[in-house]
Motif scaffolding. Sequence first.
Motif, mmCIF file in Angstrom:
data_model
loop_
_atom_site.group_PDB
_atom_site.id
_atom_site.type_symbol
_atom_site.label_atom_id
_atom_site.label_comp_id
_atom_site.label_asym_id
_atom_site.label_seq_id
_atom_site.Cartn_x
_atom_site.Cartn_y
_atom_site.Cartn_z
ATOM 1 N N GLN A 231 -41.174 -15.563 53.758
ATOM 2 C CA GLN A 231 -40.499 -15.417 52.464
ATOM 3 C C GLN A 231 -40.910 -14.097 51.839
ATOM 4 N N GLY A 232 -39.958 -13.449 51.182
ATOM 5 C CA GLY A 232 -40.245 -12.252 50.393
ATOM 6 C C GLY A 232 -40.855 -11.144 51.224
ATOM 7 N N LEU A 234 -44.771 -8.611 51.192
ATOM 8 C CA LEU A 234 -46.038 -8.283 50.527
ATOM 9 C C LEU A 234 -45.906 -7.073 49.611
ATOM 10 N N PHE A 235 -44.797 -6.341 49.736
ATOM 11 C CA PHE A 235 -44.569 -5.148 48.925
ATOM 12 C C PHE A 235 -43.520 -5.401 47.837
ATOM 13 N N PRO A 237 -41.971 -6.315 44.384
ATOM 14 C CA PRO A 237 -42.554 -6.338 43.034
ATOM 15 C C PRO A 237 -42.452 -7.703 42.342
ATOM 16 N N ALA A 238 -41.599 -8.588 42.831
ATOM 17 C CA ALA A 238 -41.510 -9.916 42.205
ATOM 18 C C ALA A 238 -42.104 -11.018 43.074
ATOM 19 N N TYR A 239 -42.024 -10.904 44.395
ATOM 20 C CA TYR A 239 -42.316 -12.056 45.253
ATOM 21 C C TYR A 239 -43.515 -11.888 46.177
ATOM 22 N N ALA A 240 -44.270 -10.801 46.021
ATOM 23 C CA ALA A 240 -45.384 -10.557 46.936
ATOM 24 C C ALA A 240 -46.408 -11.687 46.891
ATOM 25 N N VAL A 266 -35.794 -1.680 48.163
ATOM 26 C CA VAL A 266 -35.882 -3.129 48.003
ATOM 27 C C VAL A 266 -34.571 -3.614 47.379
ATOM 28 N N GLY A 268 -31.908 -4.867 45.243
ATOM 29 C CA GLY A 268 -31.872 -5.130 43.804
ATOM 30 C C GLY A 268 -32.910 -4.351 43.013
ATOM 31 N N TYR A 269 -33.741 -3.559 43.697
ATOM 32 C CA TYR A 269 -34.795 -2.783 43.019
ATOM 33 C C TYR A 269 -34.711 -1.328 43.480
ATOM 34 N N TYR A 272 -37.688 0.992 43.974
ATOM 35 C CA TYR A 272 -38.753 0.648 44.914
ATOM 36 C C TYR A 272 -38.333 0.965 46.341
ATOM 37 N N PRO A 273 -38.884 2.049 46.925
ATOM 38 C CA PRO A 273 -38.571 2.358 48.325
ATOM 39 C C PRO A 273 -39.084 1.238 49.227
ATOM 40 N N LEU A 274 -38.364 1.000 50.320
ATOM 41 C CA LEU A 274 -38.830 -0.016 51.260
ATOM 42 C C LEU A 274 -40.101 0.472 51.958
ATOM 43 N N PRO A 275 -41.068 -0.402 52.163
ATOM 44 C CA PRO A 275 -42.268 0.019 52.902
ATOM 45 C C PRO A 275 -41.906 0.288 54.358
#
Lengths: 346, 346
Positions: A231-232, A234-235, A237-240, A266, A268-269, A272-275
């Motif tokens: 799920q989600g 680790l990076f 901002p809402a679900y880590a 990410v 919807g964000y 926030y660049p994807l890791p």
Amino acid sequence: MPSADPPPREPDVLPQPYLLFLGDIVEPAYAKTAFGLRDWARERCIGEFACADGKVSVGLPSLTPAQAHSAGAGSLVIGVANPGGRIPDSWLPSLLQALEAGLDLVGGMHARLGGIAVLREAAARLGRRLIDVREPPRELPMASGRKRSGKRLLTVGTDCAIGKKYTALVLSRAFARRGIDVDFRATGQTGILIAGRGIPMDAVVSDFAAGAAEALSPDAGADHWDVIEGQGSLFHPAYAGVSLALLHGSQPDVIVVCHEHGRAHVLGYPDYPLPGVEDTIELALRLGRRTNPAIRCAGVSLNTATLAPDQAARVIAAEGERLGCAVADPMREGAALDRLVEACLA
Amino acid sequence: MPSADPPPREPDVLPQPYLLFLGDIVEPAYAKTAFGLRDWARERCIGEFACADGKVSVGLPSLTPAQAHSAGAGSLVIGVANPGGRIPDSWLPSLLQALEAGLDLVGGMHARLGGIAVLREAAARLGRRLIDVREPPRELPMASGRKRSGKRLLTVGTDCAIGKKYTALVLSRAFARRGIDVDFRATGQTGILIAGRGIPMDAVVSDFAAGAAEALSPDAGADHWDVIEGQGSLFHPAYAGVSLALLHGSQPDVIVVCHEHGRAHVLGYPDYPLPGVEDTIELALRLGRRTNPAIRCAGVSLNTATLAPDQAARVIAAEGERLGCAVADPMREGAALDRLVEACLA
């Protein structure tokens, strides 16, 4: 926060087989849940049922609730995912018909079956259950951190909605084909309907989240595999926090990192660049070591749905070269996917 | 998981000032909550009230609920933390007396005030509120990840119950003494009673945990500080998810790592060695950078309660030397603590 509680119990099983309910939809895209169940849990699906003016079929035998009950069905499962996740009034006669016929109702929509008075009353009168799979079990333990027996694989994402469930399903099926004793362990509503059981991780109270993950994959035989739906991220901002609780509680021996080719931010964000895949592997291993020092990454599941087959093959090969590990798109069968499966079992 | 929601709202404020309820206890240790409120929120406490056979005082004026209400009290706060967190029947006449006098009831115990029928009925009849501070707000946003204005400090622990709340309170008070506009932001029940508001992070549904942390410390003036009470530890096998959600949602500019001298294992988890202070700093900064790239560690709050003053001073100096940062025990005023405060504000 209190300390360690009793050992985890396995989550309850949904009443099966299912009669899939298609409502009165006329647009196949809204039957996503029913198609998913047909594709991934065919053995749990006894047939389909729609309102009189419904126009969509997923190709299963058409049965009334009474026919399905006679044939052994345990529940009517809402197979529709409409915008807003509502249960329209036009469905109520059909849902009541199912309760009268002796079926429980199972829903994974945003709207809760138990929130509709007429269904609640009928279920109480008839001794039937209204099961909302987005509701977590009432009694969850605090995580104990105790190492459990058996083997575990967790899919870990660079983002949400990137292929973690699909990857876990494909790997579970591939393990089973090789004669391995395997359970797909579901952590979201669609996965729970497919598996027939599971825990909706995102709906669990924070303090119990790692405990829920422990309960989801209890002690098992030494050669048994649980393949756990991630799920989600680790990076995220809402679900880590959900992702970390799931990682700690799952105690995976193996992770497979799931990524989508070309996704830059990410979902919807946009700020926030994807890791990177490497960062995701490294962080997941570092954090996962806390509850399972033997954790390792078997490889990468790369969603290449936007690419033509030859392009996809080139991208997959290049990523495998760059990362030095097995890389495959689980939607594309072949040697790359076989190598990823082998790397998981190595 | 849906994406970003509306901007966070500040959590509701508890009805103040408080009349502290001491029940019928005869053992001062059970009045920990009342003593904490007296010490940390004296300005919110109008007096104390006990059952006829109570034997404990925290040294505030003794007032009946009617007297307290006349003097402006907003609520009766249960100041007792007894084993099991129960509300005994022997308290009910006093609690009803408070409702009749026009006070709301506020509790932070495991047992919910709203779970007691006679209180629920009286509150409904009298138009009073029963407020359980362990219940999170109903409407919490998903985290947006948007950077908020103002400055934030988060206390980060190597474990639970290690001094995160105490450190945040001491730092808040020290900031205020220097004329800084500061709010202590509470994330657990005792802190919420002290602050008069806050969100019990461990009781929030996982998906909303980072959003709750965002709501807890909303946009503020450029020179305003929120000093946020940390929860759990990023290395805790049960609660790391809560800690990460709080770290991401808090977006701290500054962290202070809290540790207890000599604690070797996670409380209640003898198989889990405590992480090192350096590892905790490094991991918190790495993970915290995701939502605030400017995050920095100001220093370490070291609980040396088991040591004599001269020993403590030596240990604190040695740790400061070893780590190369400000180290202080917030229970021990003096130059070390001043340096830690300066390092936070630097």
